[in-house]
Design an enzyme around this catalytic site. Structure first.
Site, PDB file in Angstrom:
ATOM      1  N   ARG A 189       0.829  -1.215   0.000  1.00 58.36           N
ATOM      2  CA  ARG A 189       0.000   0.000   0.000  1.00 58.36           C
ATOM      3  C   ARG A 189       0.859   1.259   0.000  1.00 58.36           C
ATOM      4  NH1 ARG A 189      -2.901   3.215   4.063  1.00 58.36           N
ATOM      5  NH2 ARG A 189      -4.884   3.961   3.184  1.00 58.36           N
ATOM      6  N   HIS A 226       0.584   4.219  -2.726  1.00 58.95           N
ATOM      7  CA  HIS A 226       0.334   5.604  -2.322  1.00 58.95           C
ATOM      8  C   HIS A 226       1.502   6.516  -2.676  1.00 58.95           C
ATOM      9  CE1 HIS A 226      -3.311   5.332   0.578  1.00 58.95           C
ATOM     10  NE2 HIS A 226      -3.398   4.420  -0.378  1.00 58.95           N
ATOM     11  N   ASN A 274      -3.571   8.785   4.234  1.00 61.65           N
ATOM     12  CA  ASN A 274      -2.413   8.170   4.891  1.00 61.65           C
ATOM     13  C   ASN A 274      -2.432   8.264   6.416  1.00 61.65           C
ATOM     14  OD1 ASN A 274      -1.251   7.550   2.363  1.00 61.65           O
ATOM     15  ND2 ASN A 274      -0.281   9.574   2.240  1.00 61.65           N
ATOM     16  N   HIS A 278      -5.888  -6.214  -2.613  1.00 60.10           N
ATOM     17  CA  HIS A 278      -6.729  -6.291  -1.419  1.00 60.10           C
ATOM     18  C   HIS A 278      -7.024  -7.736  -1.020  1.00 60.10           C
ATOM     19  CE1 HIS A 278      -8.474  -1.931  -1.748  1.00 60.10           C
ATOM     20  NE2 HIS A 278      -7.188  -1.963  -1.453  1.00 60.10           N
TER      21      HIS A 278
END
Length: 320
Positions: free
Chosen positions: A64, A68, A96, A195
């Site tokens: 992740r 990001h 975040n 995911h």
């Protein structure tokens, strides 16, 4: 003689300009550190193995982080920069804050890499390798990671707030968000398969389990038990209820059964353009694994700093 000097000078200027241009637009390569830091990949893999053995969730957290990072002004390790009195980074942007994690693992890897190859390997490349290794250690696919990124000297909290896809987005917004980064709808669906590992906070799926109608009622009831209508924002639930610590295709099986945890997850299978691909991934894990690996390489190629742009940070949390 004047002509010779002028011609020579012109040639030299052209050569310098061409060299600068090619340095700025240098292509990433899996062999970028083959000579300058030959043990890099072993160092990263060993550190990630230790980290995942301590906490399996960290593989998802690092994945992740990389996502990001790349979606905000490219894969430049800007997400790793700490806020200071005079510098505002991305760690406290809404997507975040209280959720981005794994920074200490990157710090540990960076320390080991610096000991072996001082001032050579960027934090951006370390994050790219760590993300790949986290997936592999959780039984997911592997891929060659193109390397040669450099680290940003800046960050953008506003870009992090505006450019990262939201867990509340519909399919149109998701597709547009990925298209803005040069990624296709197929890339969107494949990368969403990340995911299949990790956990989400109640605040990101409360609306889904209380308000959405395209959800398995038993699944919604089970999730409500640990995510009340108010309060408990940081209570966690697995994104893939069957195998939350194994990288597989159960995420897509869940979507077909209307058991996507996030609203944005279920949007991929809700009578829209990605239904057929979700069904394919749900029954053919090899196709998913192949597409995921290829999409990770494409995502890792988003606007890297190369050549002389940016820097090689000594400490991933601060600019040199």
């Amino acid at each position: 003689m004047a002509f010779v000097v002028s011609y020579f000078s012109l040639s030299l200027i052209l050569l310098v300009l061409l060299s600068s241009s090619s340095a700025a637009n240098a292509q990433l390569s899996p062999k970028f550190y083959a000579n300058s830091c030959p043990n890099l990949q072993t160092i990263v893999r060993n550190a990630m193995t230790q980290a995942v053995n301590r906490e399996t969730r960290i593989g998802a957290s690092i994945l992740r982080l990389f996502f990001h990072d790349c979606f905000v002004n490219g894969c430049d390790a800007s997400i790793l920069l700490d806020d200071t009195a005079t510098f505002t980074g991305e760690k406290n942007a809404a997507p975040n804050r209280n959720s981005a994690r794994g920074f200490e693992v990157i710090d540990t890897i960076k320390t080991s890499v610096e000991a072996a190859c001082s001032a050579t390997v960027s934090c951006a490349d370390i994050l790219a390798l760590a993300a790949r290794d986290g997936v592999v250690l959780l039984k997911g696919p592997s891929w060659q990671v193109p390397l040669g990124r450099r680290d940003a000297r800046t960050a953008s909290q506003s870009a992090a707030n505006n450019q990262l896809p939201s867990p509340f987005s519909n399919l149109s917004a998701l597709t547009s968000s990925f298209a803005a980064k040069g990624l296709s709808a197929r890339d969107l669906t494949a990368l969403s398969g990340g995911h299949t590992i990790g956990l989400a906070r109640c605040t990101t799926f409360r609306g889904r389990i209380y308000n959405d109608t395209n959800i398995d009622p038993n699944f919604a009831a089970n999730r409500r038990a640990n995510c009340p209508a108010s309060g408990g924002d940081n209570n966690l639930a697995p994104l893939d209820i069957q195998t939350p610590t194994r990288f597989d295709n159960y995420y897509f099986r869940n979507l077909v059964a209307q058991r996507g945890l996030l609203h944005s997850d279920q949007e991929l299978f809700n009578g829209g353009s990605q239904d057929a691909l979700v069904r394919t991934y749900s029954t053919n894990p090899e196709v998913f694994s192949s597409d995921f690996a290829a999409a990770m390489v494409r995502m890792g190629n988003i606007s890297p700093l190369t050549g002389t742009r940016g820097e090689i940070r000594r400490n991933c949390r601060v600019v040199n």
